[in-house]
Design a protein around this motif. Structure first.
Motif, PDB file in Angstrom:
ATOM      1  N   ALA A   8      55.015 165.318   2.372  1.00 49.11           N
ATOM      2  CA  ALA A   8      54.673 163.895   2.286  1.00 49.11           C
ATOM      3  C   ALA A   8      53.826 163.683   1.041  1.00 49.11           C
ATOM      4  O   ALA A   8      53.297 164.629   0.457  1.00 49.11           O
ATOM      5  CB  ALA A   8      53.919 163.449   3.527  1.00 49.11           C
ATOM      6  N   ASP A   9      53.694 162.416   0.645  1.00 53.53           N
ATOM      7  CA  ASP A   9      52.914 162.064  -0.529  1.00 53.53           C
ATOM      8  C   ASP A   9      51.425 162.056  -0.214  1.00 53.53           C
ATOM      9  O   ASP A   9      50.996 161.549   0.824  1.00 53.53           O
ATOM     10  CB  ASP A   9      53.302 160.680  -1.046  1.00 53.53           C
ATOM     11  CG  ASP A   9      54.712 160.642  -1.595  1.00 53.53           C
ATOM     12  OD1 ASP A   9      55.242 161.716  -1.967  1.00 53.53           O
ATOM     13  OD2 ASP A   9      55.290 159.540  -1.662  1.00 53.53           O
ATOM     14  N   CYS A  10      50.640 162.595  -1.146  1.00 53.10           N
ATOM     15  CA  CYS A  10      49.182 162.583  -1.041  1.00 53.10           C
ATOM     16  C   CYS A  10      48.684 161.159  -1.239  1.00 53.10           C
ATOM     17  O   CYS A  10      49.120 160.455  -2.147  1.00 53.10           O
ATOM     18  CB  CYS A  10      48.586 163.514  -2.097  1.00 53.10           C
ATOM     19  SG  CYS A  10      46.784 163.439  -2.194  1.00 53.10           S
ATOM     20  N   ARG A  11      47.752 160.718  -0.413  1.00 58.49           N
ATOM     21  CA  ARG A  11      47.216 159.358  -0.505  1.00 58.49           C
ATOM     22  C   ARG A  11      46.325 159.188  -1.714  1.00 58.49           C
ATOM     23  O   ARG A  11      46.055 158.073  -2.130  1.00 58.49           O
ATOM     24  CB  ARG A  11      46.479 158.994   0.779  1.00 58.49           C
ATOM     25  CG  ARG A  11      45.205 159.738   1.003  1.00 58.49           C
ATOM     26  CD  ARG A  11      44.524 159.481   2.350  1.00 58.49           C
ATOM     27  NE  ARG A  11      44.537 158.126   2.790  1.00 58.49           N
ATOM     28  CZ  ARG A  11      45.279 157.668   3.827  1.00 58.49           C
ATOM     29  NH1 ARG A  11      46.012 158.489   4.532  1.00 58.49           N
ATOM     30  NH2 ARG A  11      45.251 156.408   4.161  1.00 58.49           N
ATOM     31  N   SER A  12      45.856 160.265  -2.320  1.00 59.72           N
ATOM     32  CA  SER A  12      44.956 160.165  -3.454  1.00 59.72           C
ATOM     33  C   SER A  12      45.685 160.293  -4.800  1.00 59.72           C
ATOM     34  O   SER A  12      45.572 159.416  -5.642  1.00 59.72           O
ATOM     35  CB  SER A  12      43.869 161.238  -3.341  1.00 59.72           C
ATOM     36  OG  SER A  12      42.939 161.107  -4.380  1.00 59.72           O
ATOM     37  N   CYS A  13      46.437 161.377  -4.988  1.00 57.42           N
ATOM     38  CA  CYS A  13      47.084 161.603  -6.286  1.00 57.42           C
ATOM     39  C   CYS A  13      48.538 161.142  -6.314  1.00 57.42           C
ATOM     40  O   CYS A  13      49.118 160.984  -7.392  1.00 57.42           O
ATOM     41  CB  CYS A  13      46.989 163.074  -6.689  1.00 57.42           C
ATOM     42  SG  CYS A  13      47.970 164.198  -5.666  1.00 57.42           S
ATOM     43  N   GLY A  14      49.155 160.941  -5.154  1.00 54.96           N
ATOM     44  CA  GLY A  14      50.524 160.429  -5.088  1.00 54.96           C
ATOM     45  C   GLY A  14      51.618 161.479  -5.174  1.00 54.96           C
ATOM     46  O   GLY A  14      52.790 161.160  -5.009  1.00 54.96           O
ATOM     47  N   PHE A  15      51.260 162.744  -5.406  1.00 51.59           N
ATOM     48  CA  PHE A  15      52.271 163.789  -5.482  1.00 51.59           C
ATOM     49  C   PHE A  15      52.637 164.282  -4.088  1.00 51.59           C
ATOM     50  O   PHE A  15      51.855 164.158  -3.142  1.00 51.59           O
ATOM     51  CB  PHE A  15      51.772 164.962  -6.336  1.00 51.59           C
ATOM     52  CG  PHE A  15      51.682 164.628  -7.788  1.00 51.59           C
ATOM     53  CD1 PHE A  15      52.818 164.584  -8.578  1.00 51.59           C
ATOM     54  CD2 PHE A  15      50.461 164.343  -8.367  1.00 51.59           C
ATOM     55  CE1 PHE A  15      52.740 164.264  -9.924  1.00 51.59           C
ATOM     56  CE2 PHE A  15      50.365 164.026  -9.709  1.00 51.59           C
ATOM     57  CZ  PHE A  15      51.511 163.989 -10.492  1.00 51.59           C
ATOM     58  N   GLU A  16      53.819 164.850  -3.962  1.00 52.15           N
ATOM     59  CA  GLU A  16      54.301 165.331  -2.677  1.00 52.15           C
ATOM     60  C   GLU A  16      53.833 166.762  -2.438  1.00 52.15           C
ATOM     61  O   GLU A  16      53.927 167.611  -3.319  1.00 52.15           O
ATOM     62  CB  GLU A  16      55.828 165.273  -2.650  1.00 52.15           C
ATOM     63  CG  GLU A  16      56.415 165.686  -1.321  1.00 52.15           C
ATOM     64  CD  GLU A  16      57.926 165.634  -1.327  1.00 52.15           C
ATOM     65  OE1 GLU A  16      58.468 164.673  -0.789  1.00 52.15           O
ATOM     66  OE2 GLU A  16      58.541 166.571  -1.877  1.00 52.15           O
ATOM     67  N   TYR A  17      53.330 167.009  -1.207  1.00 51.68           N
ATOM     68  CA  TYR A  17      52.863 168.338  -0.817  1.00 51.68           C
ATOM     69  C   TYR A  17      53.307 168.629   0.604  1.00 51.68           C
ATOM     70  O   TYR A  17      53.617 167.727   1.382  1.00 51.68           O
ATOM     71  CB  TYR A  17      51.329 168.423  -0.890  1.00 51.68           C
ATOM     72  CG  TYR A  17      50.828 168.344  -2.298  1.00 51.68           C
ATOM     73  CD1 TYR A  17      50.821 169.462  -3.119  1.00 51.68           C
ATOM     74  CD2 TYR A  17      50.398 167.137  -2.826  1.00 51.68           C
ATOM     75  CE1 TYR A  17      50.395 169.381  -4.426  1.00 51.68           C
ATOM     76  CE2 TYR A  17      49.960 167.049  -4.133  1.00 51.68           C
ATOM     77  CZ  TYR A  17      49.967 168.176  -4.930  1.00 51.68           C
ATOM     78  OH  TYR A  17      49.551 168.085  -6.227  1.00 51.68           O
ATOM     79  N   ALA A  18      53.277 169.926   0.954  1.00 52.19           N
ATOM     80  CA  ALA A  18      53.581 170.341   2.320  1.00 52.19           C
ATOM     81  C   ALA A  18      52.459 169.865   3.244  1.00 52.19           C
ATOM     82  O   ALA A  18      51.317 169.683   2.822  1.00 52.19           O
ATOM     83  CB  ALA A  18      53.705 171.856   2.386  1.00 52.19           C
ATOM     84  N   LEU A  19      52.809 169.657   4.500  1.00 50.58           N
ATOM     85  CA  LEU A  19      51.836 169.269   5.516  1.00 50.58           C
ATOM     86  C   LEU A  19      51.372 170.498   6.287  1.00 50.58           C
ATOM     87  O   LEU A  19      52.133 171.448   6.482  1.00 50.58           O
ATOM     88  CB  LEU A  19      52.445 168.263   6.484  1.00 50.58           C
ATOM     89  CG  LEU A  19      52.899 166.934   5.900  1.00 50.58           C
ATOM     90  CD1 LEU A  19      53.536 166.078   6.983  1.00 50.58           C
ATOM     91  CD2 LEU A  19      51.751 166.205   5.244  1.00 50.58           C
ATOM     92  N   THR A  20      50.131 170.470   6.751  1.00 55.88           N
ATOM     93  CA  THR A  20      49.619 171.534   7.610  1.00 55.88           C
ATOM     94  C   THR A  20      50.204 171.339   9.013  1.00 55.88           C
ATOM     95  O   THR A  20      50.887 170.342   9.286  1.00 55.88           O
ATOM     96  CB  THR A  20      48.082 171.475   7.689  1.00 55.88           C
ATOM     97  OG1 THR A  20      47.710 170.260   8.340  1.00 55.88           O
ATOM     98  CG2 THR A  20      47.446 171.567   6.311  1.00 55.88           C
ATOM     99  N   HIS A  21      49.875 172.258   9.920  1.00 53.08           N
ATOM    100  CA  HIS A  21      50.331 172.114  11.310  1.00 53.08           C
ATOM    101  C   HIS A  21      49.747 170.871  11.971  1.00 53.08           C
ATOM    102  O   HIS A  21      50.305 170.356  12.930  1.00 53.08           O
ATOM    103  CB  HIS A  21      49.990 173.362  12.125  1.00 53.08           C
ATOM    104  CG  HIS A  21      50.773 174.557  11.707  1.00 53.08           C
ATOM    105  ND1 HIS A  21      52.133 174.646  11.840  1.00 53.08           N
ATOM    106  CD2 HIS A  21      50.384 175.711  11.124  1.00 53.08           C
ATOM    107  CE1 HIS A  21      52.553 175.800  11.382  1.00 53.08           C
ATOM    108  NE2 HIS A  21      51.519 176.473  10.930  1.00 53.08           N
TER     109      HIS A  21
END
Length: 112
Positions: A8-21
């Motif tokens: 999902a997209d990071c709310r701060s930088c806008g880049f997409e990252y994996a989500l934790t559990h």
């Protein structure tokens, strides 16, 4: 394929990252330091959760959920003491309801 985490997209930088559990954005760097969106919900989600810190109240519309006509829509989320999270919560409520979110402190909530 197993082991692939949702992203999902990071709310701060806008880049997409994996989500934790816990469905929070994985820790990552922006401009050489830890991004403020690390460990927080993805963009478009409620900004705070019980993981965030001490809850000081909620941001909602309408402000008084107990006596409101909820058939016209409502949204509410608890918030911590971080003023930036209050602003994010108000924007989230605005997107959900079309109305500006109103902060209601914990003291007012316990009187209701």
């Amino acid at each position: 394929m197993t082991g692939v985490r949702p992203r999902a997209d990071c709310r701060s930088c806008g880049f997409e990252y994996a989500l934790t559990h816990d469905e929070l954005i994985h820790r990552h760097l922006t401009d050489g330091s830890i991004c403020l969106g690390s460990g927080r919900p993805p963009a478009g989600e409620e900004p705070c959760g019980f993981w965030c810190g001490r809850m000081v109240g909620r941001v909602s519309w309408p402000a008084d959920l107990a006596s409101a006509d909820l058939s016209q829509g409502h949204a509410s989320t608890y918030v911590c003491a971080d003023p930036e999270h209050h602003a994010e919560a108000a924007a989230w409520v605005q997107r959900k309801t079309g109305h500006a979110g109103v902060f209601v402190g914990r003291a007012e909530l316990t009187r209701a």
